[in-house]
Design a protein around this motif. Structure first.
Motif, PDB file in Angstrom:
ATOM      1  N   ARG A 116      28.896  43.702  50.745  1.00 54.86           N
ATOM      2  CA  ARG A 116      27.455  44.031  50.110  1.00 54.86           C
ATOM      3  C   ARG A 116      26.816  42.878  49.566  1.00 54.86           C
ATOM      4  N   SER A 117      27.589  42.209  48.442  1.00 53.25           N
ATOM      5  CA  SER A 117      27.107  41.190  47.862  1.00 53.25           C
ATOM      6  C   SER A 117      26.599  39.988  48.635  1.00 53.25           C
ATOM      7  N   LYS A 118      27.492  39.731  49.697  1.00 55.64           N
ATOM      8  CA  LYS A 118      27.007  38.304  50.683  1.00 55.64           C
ATOM      9  C   LYS A 118      25.803  38.776  51.461  1.00 55.64           C
ATOM     10  N   PHE A 119      25.632  39.915  51.914  1.00 56.61           N
ATOM     11  CA  PHE A 119      24.743  40.274  52.478  1.00 56.61           C
ATOM     12  C   PHE A 119      23.284  40.267  51.580  1.00 56.61           C
ATOM     13  N   GLU A 120      23.463  40.915  50.712  1.00 57.28           N
ATOM     14  CA  GLU A 120      22.246  40.748  49.659  1.00 57.28           C
ATOM     15  C   GLU A 120      21.740  39.455  49.166  1.00 57.28           C
ATOM     16  N   ALA A 121      22.666  38.401  48.953  1.00 58.30           N
ATOM     17  CA  ALA A 121      22.488  37.233  48.641  1.00 58.30           C
ATOM     18  C   ALA A 121      21.789  36.332  50.011  1.00 58.30           C
ATOM     19  N   SER A 122      21.798  36.715  51.043  1.00 56.32           N
ATOM     20  CA  SER A 122      21.650  36.100  52.122  1.00 56.32           C
ATOM     21  C   SER A 122      19.998  36.381  52.458  1.00 56.32           C
ATOM     22  N   ARG A 123      19.283  35.277  52.742  1.00 51.54           N
ATOM     23  CA  ARG A 123      18.040  35.269  53.409  1.00 51.54           C
ATOM     24  C   ARG A 123      18.084  35.535  54.775  1.00 51.54           C
ATOM     25  N   HIS A 124      19.281  35.595  55.544  1.00 52.27           N
ATOM     26  CA  HIS A 124      19.313  35.765  56.992  1.00 52.27           C
ATOM     27  C   HIS A 124      19.862  37.087  57.311  1.00 52.27           C
ATOM     28  N   ALA A 125      19.978  37.850  56.456  1.00 53.23           N
ATOM     29  CA  ALA A 125      20.408  39.451  56.552  1.00 53.23           C
ATOM     30  C   ALA A 125      19.874  40.275  55.772  1.00 53.23           C
ATOM     31  N   MET A 126      19.843  41.620  56.370  1.00 50.47           N
ATOM     32  CA  MET A 126      19.039  42.629  55.478  1.00 50.47           C
ATOM     33  C   MET A 126      20.093  43.795  55.757  1.00 50.47           C
ATOM     34  N   ILE A 127      20.126  44.444  54.316  1.00 51.65           N
ATOM     35  CA  ILE A 127      20.988  45.842  54.299  1.00 51.65           C
ATOM     36  C   ILE A 127      20.063  46.985  54.215  1.00 51.65           C
ATOM     37  N   VAL A 128      20.608  48.138  54.477  1.00 51.71           N
ATOM     38  CA  VAL A 128      20.104  49.364  54.750  1.00 51.71           C
ATOM     39  C   VAL A 128      20.875  50.431  54.095  1.00 51.71           C
ATOM     40  N   PRO A 129      20.907  50.591  52.684  1.00 49.29           N
ATOM     41  CA  PRO A 129      21.659  51.628  52.250  1.00 49.29           C
ATOM     42  C   PRO A 129      21.309  52.968  52.541  1.00 49.29           C
ATOM     43  N   LEU A 130      22.163  53.792  52.690  1.00 44.41           N
ATOM     44  CA  LEU A 130      21.888  55.269  52.908  1.00 44.41           C
ATOM     45  C   LEU A 130      22.579  56.115  51.852  1.00 44.41           C
ATOM     46  N   TYR A 131      21.741  56.509  51.060  1.00 37.65           N
ATOM     47  CA  TYR A 131      22.018  57.069  49.576  1.00 37.65           C
ATOM     48  C   TYR A 131      21.906  58.712  50.193  1.00 37.65           C
ATOM     49  N   GLU A 132      22.783  59.426  49.293  1.00 38.81           N
ATOM     50  CA  GLU A 132      22.808  60.637  49.603  1.00 38.81           C
ATOM     51  C   GLU A 132      21.597  61.564  49.824  1.00 38.81           C
ATOM     52  N   THR A 133      20.540  61.351  49.040  1.00 40.69           N
ATOM     53  CA  THR A 133      19.289  62.114  49.244  1.00 40.69           C
ATOM     54  C   THR A 133      18.572  61.504  50.476  1.00 40.69           C
ATOM     55  N   GLU A 134      18.819  60.513  50.961  1.00 40.00           N
ATOM     56  CA  GLU A 134      18.189  59.620  52.361  1.00 40.00           C
ATOM     57  C   GLU A 134      18.979  60.431  53.231  1.00 40.00           C
ATOM     58  N   THR A 135      20.372  60.401  53.215  1.00 41.89           N
ATOM     59  CA  THR A 135      21.142  61.152  54.443  1.00 41.89           C
ATOM     60  C   THR A 135      20.779  62.421  54.512  1.00 41.89           C
ATOM     61  N   GLU A 136      20.594  63.349  53.295  1.00 43.59           N
ATOM     62  CA  GLU A 136      19.934  64.676  53.717  1.00 43.59           C
ATOM     63  C   GLU A 136      18.897  64.659  54.598  1.00 43.59           C
ATOM     64  N   THR A 137      17.938  63.671  53.940  1.00 42.77           N
ATOM     65  CA  THR A 137      16.522  63.631  54.838  1.00 42.77           C
ATOM     66  C   THR A 137      16.474  63.300  56.124  1.00 42.77           C
ATOM     67  N   MET A 138      17.482  62.354  56.338  1.00 42.26           N
ATOM     68  CA  MET A 138      17.854  61.646  57.560  1.00 42.26           C
ATOM     69  C   MET A 138      18.441  62.739  58.608  1.00 42.26           C
ATOM     70  N   ALA A 139      19.419  63.423  58.135  1.00 40.19           N
ATOM     71  CA  ALA A 139      19.973  64.432  58.862  1.00 40.19           C
ATOM     72  C   ALA A 139      19.244  65.335  59.336  1.00 40.19           C
ATOM     73  N   GLY A 140      18.356  65.814  58.339  1.00 40.75           N
ATOM     74  CA  GLY A 140      17.208  66.866  58.871  1.00 40.75           C
ATOM     75  C   GLY A 140      16.551  66.399  60.162  1.00 40.75           C
ATOM     76  N   THR A 141      15.999  65.148  59.831  1.00 36.94           N
ATOM     77  CA  THR A 141      15.264  64.604  60.819  1.00 36.94           C
ATOM     78  C   THR A 141      16.030  64.393  62.423  1.00 36.94           C
ATOM     79  N   ILE A 142      17.096  64.220  62.072  1.00 41.28           N
ATOM     80  CA  ILE A 142      17.873  63.849  63.500  1.00 41.28           C
ATOM     81  C   ILE A 142      18.285  65.193  63.916  1.00 41.28           C
TER      82      ILE A 142
END
Length: 151
Positions: free
Chosen positions: A125-151
């Motif tokens: 995680r820290s290597k991805f966060e520090a890089s300007r050549h990468a992105m991270i998409v964290p899925l936290y529990e509240t977002e997970t519940e929202t996404m599960a409902g959407t899917i």
């Protein structure tokens, strides 16, 4: 820090951003992580089932041959298409293989990587966060519940 909310991922992938070569999607619910990664791969390659536009790897494939990731990143896409390298269940072997992409010395096809929940102390995680050549998409529990409902 290059953090994307899950809602912004599709728009980001539609844009041609040659500086970013990898997206790490992680969270506690592996099913939702897989669904988001699948949508991202489909957005890039047009399909998840086309062997000419998608290469699927896992941690075992990279632990035995770390250079395989570089080979897939540099492989040429079929004319008129984009390629995606979909890496599932990433951890330490992936971190070793992804370093040239994170430092910008290796560019080519987009990597979409899936991981379980990663604490702030995670080196991946820290290597991805520090890089300007990468992105991270964290899925936290509240977002997970929202996404599960959407899917």
């Amino acid at each position: 820090m290059a953090v994307l909310k899950v809602q912004a991922l599709e728009g980001f992938l539609r844009k041609s951003n040659s500086e970013v070569g990898a997206v790490l999607i992680y969270g506690e619910d592996s099913g939702v992580v897989r669904d988001v990664a699948k949508k991202a791969v489909s957005q890039i390659a047009g399909s998840v089932d086309d062997p000419f536009s998608v290469t699927a790897l896992d941690e075992d494939a990279l632990s035995g041959d770390p250079a395989r990731l570089a080979d897939e990143v540099l492989s040429l896409p079929f004319p008129g298409s984009r390629r995606a390298v979909w890496v599932r269940g990433v951890s330490q072997a992936f971190l070793k293989a992804i370093e040239p992409v994170l430092d910008g010395s290796l560019k080519g096809n987009m990597i979409i990587a899936e991981a379980a929940a990663l604490p702030k102390s995670s080196s991946l995680r820290s290597k991805f966060e520090a890089s300007r050549h990468a992105m991270i998409v964290p899925l936290y529990e509240t977002e997970t519940e929202t996404m599960a409902g959407t899917i």
